[in-house]
Design a protein around this motif. Structure first.
Motif, PDB file in Angstrom:
ATOM      1  N   GLY A 130      52.330  40.762   3.459  1.00  0.00           N
ATOM      2  CA  GLY A 130      51.473  41.864   3.011  1.00  0.00           C
ATOM      3  C   GLY A 130      50.965  42.707   4.160  1.00  0.00           C
ATOM      4  N   SER A 131      50.558  42.050   5.250  1.00  0.00           N
ATOM      5  CA  SER A 131      50.050  42.785   6.406  1.00  0.00           C
ATOM      6  C   SER A 131      51.167  43.544   7.115  1.00  0.00           C
ATOM      7  N   LEU A 132      52.372  42.992   7.108  1.00  0.00           N
ATOM      8  CA  LEU A 132      53.508  43.679   7.735  1.00  0.00           C
ATOM      9  C   LEU A 132      53.868  44.962   6.990  1.00  0.00           C
ATOM     10  N   LEU A 133      53.771  44.917   5.670  1.00  0.00           N
ATOM     11  CA  LEU A 133      54.183  46.069   4.864  1.00  0.00           C
ATOM     12  C   LEU A 133      53.086  47.111   4.701  1.00  0.00           C
ATOM     13  N   THR A 134      51.819  46.694   4.767  1.00  0.00           N
ATOM     14  CA  THR A 134      50.728  47.623   4.446  1.00  0.00           C
ATOM     15  C   THR A 134      49.676  47.762   5.541  1.00  0.00           C
ATOM     16  N   ASN A 135      49.703  46.900   6.548  1.00  0.00           N
ATOM     17  CA  ASN A 135      48.686  46.863   7.601  1.00  0.00           C
ATOM     18  C   ASN A 135      47.328  46.381   7.089  1.00  0.00           C
ATOM     19  N   VAL A 136      47.280  45.845   5.875  1.00  0.00           N
ATOM     20  CA  VAL A 136      46.060  45.226   5.350  1.00  0.00           C
ATOM     21  C   VAL A 136      46.142  43.733   5.620  1.00  0.00           C
ATOM     22  N   GLU A 137      45.153  43.185   6.323  1.00  0.00           N
ATOM     23  CA  GLU A 137      45.196  41.771   6.717  1.00  0.00           C
ATOM     24  C   GLU A 137      44.210  40.902   5.940  1.00  0.00           C
ATOM     25  N   ASP A 138      43.206  41.506   5.320  1.00  0.00           N
ATOM     26  CA  ASP A 138      42.182  40.730   4.616  1.00  0.00           C
ATOM     27  C   ASP A 138      42.729  40.195   3.291  1.00  0.00           C
ATOM     28  N   ASP A 188      51.041  51.079  -1.446  1.00  0.00           N
ATOM     29  CA  ASP A 188      50.792  49.760  -0.858  1.00  0.00           C
ATOM     30  C   ASP A 188      50.529  48.728  -1.947  1.00  0.00           C
ATOM     31  N   ALA A 189      49.769  49.122  -2.966  1.00  0.00           N
ATOM     32  CA  ALA A 189      49.448  48.204  -4.058  1.00  0.00           C
ATOM     33  C   ALA A 189      50.710  47.748  -4.781  1.00  0.00           C
ATOM     34  N   ASP A 190      51.666  48.653  -4.963  1.00  0.00           N
ATOM     35  CA  ASP A 190      52.925  48.292  -5.618  1.00  0.00           C
ATOM     36  C   ASP A 190      53.679  47.242  -4.803  1.00  0.00           C
ATOM     37  N   GLN A 191      53.666  47.394  -3.483  1.00  0.00           N
ATOM     38  CA  GLN A 191      54.358  46.432  -2.620  1.00  0.00           C
ATOM     39  C   GLN A 191      53.705  45.054  -2.677  1.00  0.00           C
ATOM     40  N   ILE A 192      52.374  45.033  -2.680  1.00  0.00           N
ATOM     41  CA  ILE A 192      51.669  43.744  -2.740  1.00  0.00           C
ATOM     42  C   ILE A 192      51.891  43.079  -4.086  1.00  0.00           C
ATOM     43  N   ALA A 193      51.917  43.871  -5.158  1.00  0.00           N
ATOM     44  CA  ALA A 193      52.210  43.307  -6.481  1.00  0.00           C
ATOM     45  C   ALA A 193      53.595  42.679  -6.500  1.00  0.00           C
TER      46      ALA A 193
END
Length: 265
Positions: A130-138, A188-193
């Motif tokens: 998730g962090s690799l694709l969106t830069n969101v780590e939390d 980004d949300a679509d990728q995390i889903a």
């Protein structure tokens, strides 16, 4: 006084009893010294029962005289205790699926247990990819994104292949994870889903194989990756229902290792 400490790949989980009531607390594994400092204040004279992949580090640096309980033993003992505490029916045998940084499968028969399978798909995949694709780590932010996303903008679904024709199976099922690449505009949300769904599908497929081979009917899910992760939990419930299996989720399942260690010594 006694405490159970489960030091895993991502978190330190602590269980201790005070005034005949169990208390629970967790810290990121990166805050090990902070966790032990807190524990030394909260329970200064407590004996510790340790478990988990990083238990030896805590033993070497903070509790040199304390014992380490084998991780799989602690997890299975804790799961049985929580099944009873939460009033859930416990079949014998049952399959225990522990979704932590990775995922482990255990058969629990009476007082015996056996780890039968493991996968690198788990919470570490969710946060790392998730962090690799969106830069969101939390983690909590990633779980929020997963509930907001549309995986159909990333995954190739069965209905995408058949288009206007009637598919022979549910058109919403996955034909290929992440196959749409950049062909379709997504967020980004679509990728995390899509990541969450890929993890779910892998876990369910391996679970189906395990229950078929070992002839068990009850599946119990535990692990820190499920906490606050509605996308993952709903996905597991959906696919487990499709294959005719009932999923039990322990509300305090992330503390199975800590509680199991606590009651093992």
């Amino acid at each position: 006084m006694k405490v159970g400490i489960d030091a895993g790949g991502s978190l330190i989980k602590i269980a201790y009893q005070e005034k005949n009531r169990m208390h629970y607390k967790k810290f990121p594994i990166t805050e090990m010294e902070k966790a032990i400092s807190w524990l030394k204040i909260a329970a200064p004279n407590a004996k510790a029962a340790l478990t988990g992949g990083k238990a030896h580090i805590i033993q070497q640096n903070f509790y040199t005289e304390e014992v380490i309980v084998p991780e799989f033993q602690a997890t299975c003992v804790g799961a049985k205790l929580f099944l009873q505490e939460e009033g859930k029916k416990s079949e014998d045998p049952f399959l225990l699926v522990n979704i932590g940084t990775g995922t482990s499968w255990h058969i629990v028969r009476g007082e015996e247990f056996e780890r039968i399978l493991g996968s690198g798909m788990g919470g570490g995949t969710f946060t790392g990819l998730g962090s690799l694709l969106t830069n969101v780590e939390d983690f909590s932010e990633l779980t929020k994104l997963a509930t907001e996303g549309d995986r159909g903008k990333v995954d190739l679904l069965v209905r995408d292949i058949y288009e206007s024709a009637q598919p022979p199976i549910d058109g919403n099922l996955t034909a290929a994870n992440f196959a749409k690449g950049k062909k379709v505009k997504h967020t980004d949300a679509d990728q995390i889903a899509a990541i969450s769904n890929m993890i779910v599908e892998t876990i369910v497929l391996l679970t189906l194989q395990a229950v078929t081979i070992h002839q068990v009917r009850q599946v119990v899910f535990i692990g820190s990756t499920l906490i606050g992760n509605q996308s993952l939990r709903k996905g597991l419930e959906f696919y487990m229902n499709r294959i005719g299996l009932t999923a039990e989720f322990l509300e305090k399942g992330e503390y199975c290792g800590a509680v199991g260690a606590y009651f093992s010594v």
